[in-house]
Design an enzyme around this catalytic site. Structure first.
Site, mmCIF file in Angstrom:
data_model
loop_
_atom_site.group_PDB
_atom_site.id
_atom_site.type_symbol
_atom_site.label_atom_id
_atom_site.label_comp_id
_atom_site.label_asym_id
_atom_site.label_seq_id
_atom_site.Cartn_x
_atom_site.Cartn_y
_atom_site.Cartn_z
ATOM 1 N N ASN A 150 -42.486 -72.477 -52.419
ATOM 2 C CA ASN A 150 -41.962 -72.466 -51.049
ATOM 3 C C ASN A 150 -42.878 -73.210 -50.068
ATOM 4 O O ASN A 150 -43.115 -72.750 -48.949
ATOM 5 C CB ASN A 150 -41.722 -71.024 -50.569
ATOM 6 C CG ASN A 150 -40.631 -70.341 -51.358
ATOM 7 O OD1 ASN A 150 -39.674 -70.965 -51.788
ATOM 8 N ND2 ASN A 150 -40.784 -69.037 -51.572
ATOM 9 N N ARG A 172 -36.707 -66.725 -63.024
ATOM 10 C CA ARG A 172 -35.923 -65.544 -62.708
ATOM 11 C C ARG A 172 -34.721 -65.449 -63.646
ATOM 12 O O ARG A 172 -34.394 -66.401 -64.354
ATOM 13 C CB ARG A 172 -35.489 -65.598 -61.244
ATOM 14 C CG ARG A 172 -36.655 -65.390 -60.292
ATOM 15 C CD ARG A 172 -36.300 -65.673 -58.855
ATOM 16 N NE ARG A 172 -36.094 -67.084 -58.601
ATOM 17 C CZ ARG A 172 -35.957 -67.621 -57.389
ATOM 18 N NH1 ARG A 172 -36.008 -66.833 -56.325
ATOM 19 N NH2 ARG A 172 -35.777 -68.915 -57.232
#
Length: 307
Positions: A26, A158
């Site tokens: 990020n 994920r």
């Protein structure tokens, strides 16, 4: 204290785990280093220079011997260990090191030793990118979101981020390679192969619409509609075996259509995009430029940036 989100990752890898170590995810770390460098350039306060130098050496220390960077460091026993191209993580680190090694205006204060070290690690990063480019049936394709730090194969993150080829992150990596001033034969082959893959896997005649109304769950949804005039789009993930786009809910099961996954994942993730369109527009000029110069000797340092 940031509360744990049970949906943010697998068991033992939720927000409470993530926030215990530093990350390049990020836009983290390398973005702050750009700010510290600019702050020192403008204000000449040594605290900003010291902060930058600590962060730069953190990035040096986080790099694997194979040239890749993990998403998080110090290493944990989770997918944060993987070499991470996802969301431009490693790309951002390498662009920072490129600016440092080239002594761009914000980075003229960096010592000669650190500039040389930045260039050495940048070259290792390029080697890692080239070594990670996925070859299927003897043919180079593109890259995954993250790659195993040992085998260099595409790796999972994920639950809905399975090993795959990805159009999004592969676009940025290809553009990075195209910035090399005198690419050697291997870099040229990597770019040509990636562009060929983008061309072969673009989706035409489809448009992505965000719709709203009481008939949709939580008042909104994301749908794919026919549109013969739509610009090409690409799926985020392509299956490593079939080459076809796939989509996932948090159950980790591949599905062939976006309308087959949960509403929460459908509207909460970038499953389609136009990422390679600008790259494909830039490619003819790049091809013309490199065709006029002899390929650099291989192996050779590749991190001289095109002006």
């Amino acid at each position: 204290t940031v509360p744990s989100d049970p949906k943010s990752g697998p068991t033992g890898d939720d927000d409470d785990v993530w926030h215990k170590v530093s990350t390049i995810d990020n836009d983290a770390t390398y973005s702050e280093l750009h700010v510290m460098a600019r702050a020192y350039r403008v204000l000449k306060d040594d605290k900003y220079k010291d902060s930058f130098n600590k962060g730069l050496h953190y990035l040096f220390g986080a790099q694997y011997d194979n040239g890749g960077w993990p998403q998080r460091f110090p290493l944990q026993d989770n997918y944060g260990r993987h070499i991470t191209f996802n969301d431009g993580a490693m790309l951002g680190v390498m662009n920072l090191l490129w600016d440092v090694s080239d002594a761009e205006p914000d980075f003229t204060f960096v010592t000669e030793a650190d500039r040389k070290e930045a260039k050495r690690r940048l070259d290792k990063g390029f080697d890692c990118i080239l070594n990670c480019q996925v070859k299927i049936n003897g043919k180079l394709t593109v890259w995954g979101q993250q790659h195993d730090e040992k085998t260099l194969a595409p790796a999972p993150a994920r639950a809905y981020e399975l090993p795959s080829l990805t159009a999004s992150e592969s676009t940025g990596l290809t553009q990075l390679l195209m910035q090399i001033d005198k690419p050697n034969a291997r870099v040229r082959d990597a770019v040509d192969s990636a562009v060929a893959w983008f061309e072969a896997n673009k989706i035409t005649g489809k448009r992505l619409d965000r719709v709203s109304g009481q008939q949709y769950e939580n008042g909104r949804d994301l749908i794919v509609v026919d549109d013969p005039k739509a610009e090409p789009i690409w799926a985020r993930f392509y299956d490593l075996d079939t080459g076809k786009p796939f989509f996932c809910s948090r159950d980790g099961i591949k599905r062939s259509s976006i309308d087959q996954i949960s509403h929460e994942r459908r509207v909460g993730y970038a499953w389609y995009g136009i990422w390679p369109n600008k790259l494909l527009q830039q490619y003819p000029a790049w091809k013309e430029r490199v065709s006029k110069q002899p390929a650099a000797a291989s192996p050779a340092p590749v991190s001289t940036k095109k002006d």
